[in-house]
Design a protein around this motif. Structure first.
Motif, PDB file in Angstrom:
ATOM      1  N   LEU A 146     -17.560   0.995  -2.487  1.00 52.12           N
ATOM      2  CA  LEU A 146     -16.977  -0.344  -2.386  1.00 52.12           C
ATOM      3  C   LEU A 146     -16.356  -0.787  -3.714  1.00 52.12           C
ATOM      4  O   LEU A 146     -15.292  -1.416  -3.734  1.00 52.12           O
ATOM      5  N   LEU A 147     -17.016  -0.472  -4.825  1.00 52.38           N
ATOM      6  CA  LEU A 147     -16.506  -0.891  -6.131  1.00 52.38           C
ATOM      7  C   LEU A 147     -15.289  -0.081  -6.569  1.00 52.38           C
ATOM      8  O   LEU A 147     -14.557  -0.508  -7.473  1.00 52.38           O
ATOM      9  N   MET A 148     -15.088   1.075  -5.962  1.00 52.37           N
ATOM     10  CA  MET A 148     -13.903   1.872  -6.273  1.00 52.37           C
ATOM     11  C   MET A 148     -12.661   1.378  -5.534  1.00 52.37           C
ATOM     12  O   MET A 148     -11.543   1.783  -5.848  1.00 52.37           O
ATOM     13  N   LEU A 149     -12.852   0.500  -4.559  1.00 51.13           N
ATOM     14  CA  LEU A 149     -11.708  -0.031  -3.815  1.00 51.13           C
ATOM     15  C   LEU A 149     -10.857  -0.913  -4.727  1.00 51.13           C
ATOM     16  O   LEU A 149     -11.393  -1.663  -5.552  1.00 51.13           O
ATOM     17  N   PRO A 150      -9.538  -0.857  -4.596  1.00 55.14           N
ATOM     18  CA  PRO A 150      -8.663  -1.694  -5.433  1.00 55.14           C
ATOM     19  C   PRO A 150      -8.981  -3.181  -5.330  1.00 55.14           C
ATOM     20  O   PRO A 150      -8.848  -3.918  -6.306  1.00 55.14           O
ATOM     21  N   ALA A 151      -9.438  -3.615  -4.159  1.00 56.07           N
ATOM     22  CA  ALA A 151      -9.736  -5.041  -3.959  1.00 56.07           C
ATOM     23  C   ALA A 151     -10.937  -5.500  -4.765  1.00 56.07           C
ATOM     24  O   ALA A 151     -11.139  -6.702  -4.954  1.00 56.07           O
ATOM     25  N   ALA A 152     -11.738  -4.554  -5.268  1.00 51.20           N
ATOM     26  CA  ALA A 152     -12.950  -4.926  -5.998  1.00 51.20           C
ATOM     27  C   ALA A 152     -12.676  -5.249  -7.455  1.00 51.20           C
ATOM     28  O   ALA A 152     -13.527  -5.822  -8.128  1.00 51.20           O
ATOM     29  N   ARG A 153     -11.496  -4.887  -7.964  1.00 49.38           N
ATOM     30  CA  ARG A 153     -11.184  -5.078  -9.381  1.00 49.38           C
ATOM     31  C   ARG A 153     -10.085  -6.111  -9.560  1.00 49.38           C
ATOM     32  O   ARG A 153      -9.262  -6.333  -8.668  1.00 49.38           O
ATOM     33  N   SER A 154     -10.084  -6.716 -10.724  1.00 50.09           N
ATOM     34  CA  SER A 154      -8.999  -7.633 -11.059  1.00 50.09           C
ATOM     35  C   SER A 154      -7.706  -6.838 -11.215  1.00 50.09           C
ATOM     36  O   SER A 154      -7.726  -5.633 -11.499  1.00 50.09           O
TER      37      SER A 154
END
Length: 442
Positions: free
Chosen positions: A25-33
């Protein structure tokens, strides 16, 4: 015929599965600014830290991760703090009022209770306390952040919710780059947070005992009495030591008022027990205060809660054993009860293995880095004890060093649970005994 998975192994696998899901989940682009890189190391370290309710971070949680990423992190430490097997039992109770023995045994591994008949009752207490405590703290923090710190309602609500969940689960994650430093003089924020940390970290078996026997302390279990007494001693002892050592330190408590020194001294003592929040620069504390933190972080909180460490009960049993030996008593006793020999052996095993893990981790990290020994020791114990405090070197460690800390976080959170339960469930009486002999000690 299906082979049942050992409850201790099931808990370890459950935590591992949650970590892997968190990494995805944290590797998804939506998880990062927008515009920030996406290295696997960051996602893995953050996921391990969240699931193991440690709070160590190699990036700023508030700016690196998007709202979705922060929600994922909050979900992960809720899952890790609440207990995967406790959650499984609660789901089972919603469908069937009589959870299967296997599920109850798995939950027993996480709650650290020996009586299977208490599992459903404890699961309900866990759920009620977790929800009520977090909702109350969420409301208090939201109102205070809006009226006392000028946040708009949306920001106040999100920050209040995140810090409420992080506090109760002893996770130590903050959406602020400076942690809780901005609230160093605000008792209306720090006191509720401290209460949530203590309630979450005292252990659900203790909460269960208090729930049904709070009017009659004489009938509290020995575990409850040892945990409450030990926790009080550690909190007060840590508070006195920290305040005395940091009173005139211009980089920590020195510039604060009398009330501010006492408030932040107590907050540091509470947080060092595995919460991981900080209101002063940990890297600016004196080496003596770091040493106090070593002790508090290594011991941790109560068994069967959101706290880490080798646990208060373990140290209490060992202290009683030492006292009994010094007095020449054959039995280890407290509060009119005798501590079983098996509990004493288990406590010694947990302490020795925990000490060896910290020692080996320190040696390895010293080989991987150029940082001073005292800072490396602090980092290793903070990881193993699921505390998350840092002198400021976590993000500067090489990838191998960060991976080592991730392993220590996993062992510290899951290993002690797995070990203690394996010792209990694996205990068997031998059909024979060898002749007794007394080797020389000392």
């Amino acid at each position: 015929m299906k082979t049942l998975i050992h409850p201790a192994r099931a808990v370890a696998l459950g935590f591992l599965a949650a970590i892997m899901a968190g990494v995805f989940l944290l590797m998804l682009p939506a998880a990062r600014s927008a515009g920030v890189p996406a290295p696997l190391t960051v996602a893995l370290f953050t996921s391990v830290s969240a699931v193991c309710v440690t709070g160590m971070a190699i990036v700023d949680t508030g700016s690196y991760w998007s709202g979705f990423g922060q929600a994922v992190i909050m979900f992960l430490f809720q899952l890790g703090g609440f207990g995967l097997m406790t959650a499984a039992t609660l789901l089972g109770l919603m469908v069937n009022r009589s959870p299967r023995l296997r599920t109850r045994m798995m939950t027993q591994t996480e709650t650290r209770l020996l009586g299977l008949g208490d599992i459903s009752s404890v699961a309900k207490i866990v759920f009620k306390v977790a929800v009520l405590c977090q909702l109350l703290l969420f409301a208090v923090l939201t109102l205070r952040l809006h009226w006392g710190h000028g946040m708009d309602w949306r920001a106040a609500a999100w920050n209040g919710l995140f810090h409420a969940a992080s506090s109760f689960n002893n996770a130590g994650f903050s959406t602020h780059a400076d942690g809780m430093v901005r609230y160093a003089g605000d008792a209306l924020v720090l006191v509720p947070v401290m209460l949530a940390i203590v309630i979450g970290g005292i252990g659900f078996p203790v909460l269960h005992d208090l729930r049904y026997r709070w009017r009659d302390p004489r009938h509290w279990s020995l575990h409850t009495k040892l945990t409450l007494t030990g926790s009080l001693i550690l909190l007060l002892g840590g508070f006195i030591a920290i305040v005395a050592l940091e009173w005139n330190n211009p980089h920590s408590l020195g510039p604060l008022s009398l009330f501010g020194k006492l408030l932040n001294g107590m907050f540091m003592s509470v947080s060092a027990r595995t919460a991981g929040f900080h209101t002063v620069d940990i890297g600016a504390l004196t080496p003596e205060t770091w040493a106090v933190h070593y002790i508090l972080m290594f011991i941790g909180g109560g068994s069967g809660g959101t706290a880490g460490g080798v646990k208060v009960g373990t140290i209490a049993i060992l202290a009683l054993l030492v006292i009994a030996e010094a007095k020449g008593h054959t039995d280890t006793e407290a509060f009119g009860r005798r501590v079983g020999a098996s509990a004493q052996r288990q406590a010694i095993t947990v302490l020795v293995l925990g000490s060896l893990i910290v020692a080996f981790g320190t040696v390895i990290l010293l080989r991987l880095t150029h940082f001073p020994t005292d800072q490396v020791i602090f980092e290793v114990i903070a990881a193993f004890g699921s505390t998350g405090l840092s002198t400021g070197i976590t993000a500067e460690l090489p990838a191998a060093g960060q991976l080592l800390l991730a392993v220590l976080m996993f062992i510290g959170r899951v290993g002690t649970i797995t070990l203690a339960t394996s010792l209990v469930l694996g205990e068997r009486r031998m059909p024979y005994r060898y002749p007794e002999e007394h080797p020389i000690v000392g």
